[in-house]
Design a protein around this motif. Sequence first.
Motif, PDB file in Angstrom:
ATOM      1  N   GLY A   1      -4.300 -10.736   0.982  1.00  0.00           N
ATOM      2  CA  GLY A   1      -3.003 -10.221   0.422  1.00  0.00           C
ATOM      3  C   GLY A   1      -2.811 -10.276  -1.050  1.00  0.00           C
ATOM      4  N   ALA A   2      -3.850 -11.021  -1.954  1.00  0.00           N
ATOM      5  CA  ALA A   2      -3.586 -10.826  -3.131  1.00  0.00           C
ATOM      6  C   ALA A   2      -4.331  -9.654  -3.810  1.00  0.00           C
ATOM      7  CB  ALA A   2      -4.294 -12.205  -3.946  1.00  0.00           C
ATOM      8  N   VAL A   3      -5.131  -8.986  -3.315  1.00  0.00           N
ATOM      9  CA  VAL A   3      -5.909  -8.056  -3.613  1.00  0.00           C
ATOM     10  C   VAL A   3      -4.934  -6.654  -4.218  1.00  0.00           C
ATOM     11  CG1 VAL A   3      -7.665  -6.252  -3.577  1.00  0.00           C
ATOM     12  CG2 VAL A   3      -7.894  -8.839  -2.597  1.00  0.00           C
ATOM     13  N   PRO A   4      -4.025  -6.200  -3.449  1.00  0.00           N
ATOM     14  CA  PRO A   4      -3.421  -5.021  -3.626  1.00  0.00           C
ATOM     15  C   PRO A   4      -2.460  -5.318  -4.853  1.00  0.00           C
ATOM     16  CG  PRO A   4      -3.382  -5.124  -1.475  1.00  0.00           C
ATOM     17  CD  PRO A   4      -4.165  -6.451  -1.859  1.00  0.00           C
ATOM     18  N   ILE A   5      -1.665  -6.565  -4.712  1.00  0.00           N
ATOM     19  CA  ILE A   5      -0.944  -6.871  -6.056  1.00  0.00           C
ATOM     20  C   ILE A   5      -1.732  -6.896  -7.088  1.00  0.00           C
ATOM     21  CG2 ILE A   5       0.856  -8.726  -6.625  1.00  0.00           C
ATOM     22  CD1 ILE A   5       1.012  -9.564  -3.638  1.00  0.00           C
TER      23      ILE A   5
ATOM     24  N   LEU B   1       6.841  -1.243  -7.448  1.00  0.00           N
ATOM     25  CA  LEU B   1       8.043  -1.839  -7.643  1.00  0.00           C
ATOM     26  C   LEU B   1       7.462  -3.251  -7.620  1.00  0.00           C
ATOM     27  CD1 LEU B   1      10.553  -0.094  -5.684  1.00  0.00           C
ATOM     28  CD2 LEU B   1      10.624  -0.342  -8.000  1.00  0.00           C
ATOM     29  N   LEU B   2       6.590  -3.703  -6.732  1.00  0.00           N
ATOM     30  CA  LEU B   2       6.151  -5.141  -6.968  1.00  0.00           C
ATOM     31  C   LEU B   2       5.390  -5.361  -8.029  1.00  0.00           C
ATOM     32  CD1 LEU B   2       4.558  -5.123  -3.090  1.00  0.00           C
ATOM     33  CD2 LEU B   2       6.278  -6.745  -4.036  1.00  0.00           C
ATOM     34  N   ALA B   3       4.685  -4.412  -8.490  1.00  0.00           N
ATOM     35  CA  ALA B   3       3.900  -4.668  -9.703  1.00  0.00           C
ATOM     36  C   ALA B   3       4.977  -4.922 -11.143  1.00  0.00           C
ATOM     37  CB  ALA B   3       2.993  -3.743 -10.050  1.00  0.00           C
TER      38      ALA B   3
ATOM     39  N   LEU C   1       0.931  -1.166  -0.050  1.00  0.00           N
ATOM     40  CA  LEU C   1       0.080  -0.070   0.032  1.00  0.00           C
ATOM     41  C   LEU C   1       0.737   1.319   0.004  1.00  0.00           C
ATOM     42  CD1 LEU C   1      -2.811  -1.412   2.249  1.00  0.00           C
ATOM     43  CD2 LEU C   1      -2.865  -1.074  -0.147  1.00  0.00           C
ATOM     44  N   ASP C   2       2.187   1.092   0.007  1.00  0.00           N
ATOM     45  CA  ASP C   2       3.031   2.275  -0.213  1.00  0.00           C
ATOM     46  C   ASP C   2       3.241   2.601  -1.761  1.00  0.00           C
ATOM     47  OD1 ASP C   2       5.506   3.975   0.899  1.00  0.00           O
ATOM     48  OD2 ASP C   2       6.306   2.594  -0.803  1.00  0.00           O
ATOM     49  N   ALA C   3       3.234   3.700  -2.103  1.00  0.00           N
ATOM     50  CA  ALA C   3       3.065   4.103  -3.623  1.00  0.00           C
ATOM     51  C   ALA C   3       4.141   3.495  -4.167  1.00  0.00           C
ATOM     52  CB  ALA C   3       3.263   5.653  -3.609  1.00  0.00           C
ATOM     53  N   GLU C   4       5.583   3.715  -3.709  1.00  0.00           N
ATOM     54  CA  GLU C   4       6.822   3.140  -4.270  1.00  0.00           C
ATOM     55  C   GLU C   4       6.775   1.750  -4.423  1.00  0.00           C
ATOM     56  OE1 GLU C   4      11.654   3.770  -4.781  1.00  0.00           O
ATOM     57  OE2 GLU C   4      10.629   4.305  -2.847  1.00  0.00           O
TER      58      GLU C   4
END
Length: 196
Positions: free
Chosen positions: A82-86, A59-61, A52-55
Amino acid sequence: MSTTPAPSLQTIGTKRARLQDIIRKRSFGRGEITLASGRKSDFYFNLKPTMLDAEGAALLAELTLDALAGERVDYVGGLEMGAVPIAGAIAQLSFMKGTPIQAFFVRKKPKEHGARLSVEGLAPGESLQGKRVVIVEDVTTTGGSAIKAVDAVRDSGADIVMVFTMVDREEGAAEAFRDAGLEFRSLYRAAEFLKD
């Protein structure tokens, strides 16, 4: 048709090192904790502050899309929460890069009202039937949560390409996925955070 050149190893390595710093600062800790699997541990990963951190989200994406390059993927998703934000970040970035991958998530249990869906995020008439899906997860311990998502998605008729996690705690998931005939990859292994 133009093609985007593959990112250089230095660029990927720099992004990977930066994301590891963010995870270490925002999402990794020491101290006794009980994991979702019921096991006790003296270290933990709570990836939500990184996701949920912008950077961190960017970077994860980006690193996940880099890791999936060359795979034909129609959808990414996994078990809530856990999978929703990713999945959302991957879907957005894939669209911005001109190679859209749709996202969904699997409820831990179907809603007891409305459409009573276990797989959420699909439009009316849309289906995972015959689609190539990557199950994503924030942190993987034994693989049990991802297997629940795999089962729900397979029941929807999808073809599971692989399970992809941001951090593998290295506590049995790789073996569980291998036994289930699933390819498994991770961005990081717990050992990378434990050596300091």
